[in-house]
Design a protein around this motif. Sequence first.
Motif, short mmCIF file in Angstrom:
data_model
loop_
_atom_site.label_atom_id
_atom_site.label_comp_id
_atom_site.label_asym_id
_atom_site.label_seq_id
_atom_site.Cartn_x
_atom_site.Cartn_y
_atom_site.Cartn_z
N ASP A 1 -5.58 3.19 -6.90
CA ASP A 1 -6.55 3.76 -7.83
C ASP A 1 -7.09 2.71 -8.80
N ALA A 2 -6.25 1.78 -9.19
CA ALA A 2 -6.71 0.70 -10.08
C ALA A 2 -7.78 -0.13 -9.38
N HIS A 3 -7.59 -0.38 -8.09
CA HIS A 3 -8.59 -1.13 -7.33
C HIS A 3 -9.89 -0.33 -7.20
N ARG A 4 -9.77 0.98 -6.95
CA ARG A 4 -10.98 1.81 -6.85
C ARG A 4 -11.75 1.81 -8.16
N SER B 1 3.28 -3.39 -20.60
CA SER B 1 4.17 -2.44 -19.92
C SER B 1 3.57 -1.05 -19.81
N LYS B 2 2.28 -1.01 -19.47
CA LYS B 2 1.61 0.27 -19.26
C LYS B 2 1.67 0.67 -17.79
N HIS B 3 1.56 1.97 -17.55
CA HIS B 3 1.64 2.53 -16.20
C HIS B 3 0.24 2.52 -15.59
N ILE B 4 -0.10 1.48 -14.84
CA ILE B 4 -1.47 1.35 -14.33
C ILE B 4 -1.70 2.17 -13.05
N GLY B 5 -0.74 3.01 -12.68
CA GLY B 5 -0.96 3.96 -11.61
C GLY B 5 -1.28 5.34 -12.17
N ASP B 6 -1.12 5.49 -13.47
CA ASP B 6 -1.34 6.76 -14.16
C ASP B 6 -2.82 6.91 -14.51
N LYS B 7 -3.42 8.05 -14.18
CA LYS B 7 -4.86 8.23 -14.38
C LYS B 7 -5.25 8.18 -15.85
N GLU B 8 -4.44 8.78 -16.71
CA GLU B 8 -4.77 8.75 -18.14
C GLU B 8 -4.77 7.32 -18.67
N THR B 9 -3.80 6.54 -18.24
CA THR B 9 -3.75 5.14 -18.65
C THR B 9 -4.96 4.39 -18.13
N LEU C 1 -6.30 -4.72 -16.86
CA LEU C 1 -5.28 -4.17 -15.96
C LEU C 1 -4.10 -5.12 -15.82
N LEU C 2 -4.37 -6.40 -15.67
CA LEU C 2 -3.29 -7.38 -15.55
C LEU C 2 -2.48 -7.45 -16.84
N GLN C 3 -3.16 -7.48 -17.95
CA GLN C 3 -2.48 -7.51 -19.25
C GLN C 3 -1.66 -6.24 -19.47
N ALA C 4 -2.23 -5.10 -19.08
CA ALA C 4 -1.54 -3.82 -19.26
C ALA C 4 -0.24 -3.80 -18.48
N HIS C 5 -0.26 -4.29 -17.26
CA HIS C 5 0.94 -4.24 -16.43
C HIS C 5 1.98 -5.27 -16.86
N PHE C 6 1.56 -6.51 -17.01
CA PHE C 6 2.54 -7.58 -17.23
C PHE C 6 2.97 -7.77 -18.68
N THR C 7 2.10 -7.47 -19.63
CA THR C 7 2.42 -7.73 -21.03
C THR C 7 2.65 -6.47 -21.85
N PRO D 1 0.81 -1.22 0.00
CA PRO D 1 0.00 0.00 0.00
C PRO D 1 0.84 1.27 0.00
N HIS D 2 2.11 1.16 0.43
CA HIS D 2 2.98 2.33 0.51
C HIS D 2 3.84 2.52 -0.74
N SER D 3 3.64 1.68 -1.72
CA SER D 3 4.40 1.81 -2.96
C SER D 3 4.08 3.13 -3.64
N PRO D 4 5.08 3.86 -4.14
CA PRO D 4 4.81 5.14 -4.80
C PRO D 4 4.18 4.93 -6.18
N VAL D 5 3.44 5.91 -6.61
CA VAL D 5 2.85 5.86 -7.95
C VAL D 5 3.94 5.97 -9.00
N GLU D 6 4.93 6.80 -8.72
CA GLU D 6 6.04 7.02 -9.65
C GLU D 6 7.35 6.58 -9.01
N THR D 7 8.17 5.87 -9.75
CA THR D 7 9.49 5.48 -9.28
C THR D 7 10.42 5.34 -10.48
#
Length: 239
Positions: free
Chosen positions: A100-103, A129-137, A121-127, A45-51
Amino acid sequence: MKIEIWSDFVCPFCYIGKRHLEEALQKFPERDQVEVMFKSFELDPHSPVETDMSIQEILSKKYGTSVDQAKNMTDSMTKQAATVGLDFRFDSSIPTNTFDAHRLTKYAKTKGKEAELTELLLQAHFTLSKHIGDKETLVGLAEQAGLDAEESLAVLNGQEFTRDVRTDEEEARQIGVQGVPFFVINRKYAISGAQPSDVVLSSIQKVWEEENQPASLQPLGTDGMACDENGCDVPPSKS
């Protein structure tokens, strides 16, 4: 029959476990009687949106290993994913916070699009390589799932569905979820980890046969591949 799944969108074994469940349901004669529900669980839960750190660098820091050793871990998970037709690309994946993805997924549930958005969402992250913490994404993925873009953005810009996510996470603590994926079938049995599809099928069939008999929640499998707040367990590769 109701199957509830606690999972996170950056948990590799959650995606693998989802495929195992889908394979099991394809072989289950009463699959049209099964309702699958996704429950929120944040690995960090403490992971940053951007790193600016790669997933291998994050794993290296978490486990106190070299980056090369961390890469061996992700290579192993990539091979396991391939066995169920998934293409994991850890070298280009973008670590982020998933709250935010969970919300957004909770919003999707109100529109009957929970399953569609979860897969995207799973496909976007793992396959992809999309930023699923980004609101536009996230809005773009919501549109792909058939959701309204303006409504999705409004959800992301506010605090709506925060309580829904927190309720899932509190429930996970109450029933003793230690890692994900974690499956609960008819509130009678639990399956921990990405168990093979035949194990999942056997468990579903067992619950189906006993569904009218009272039973307490009890584990059907505890040694499958899983992720917890400390990371993801990777079994030794077979030569």
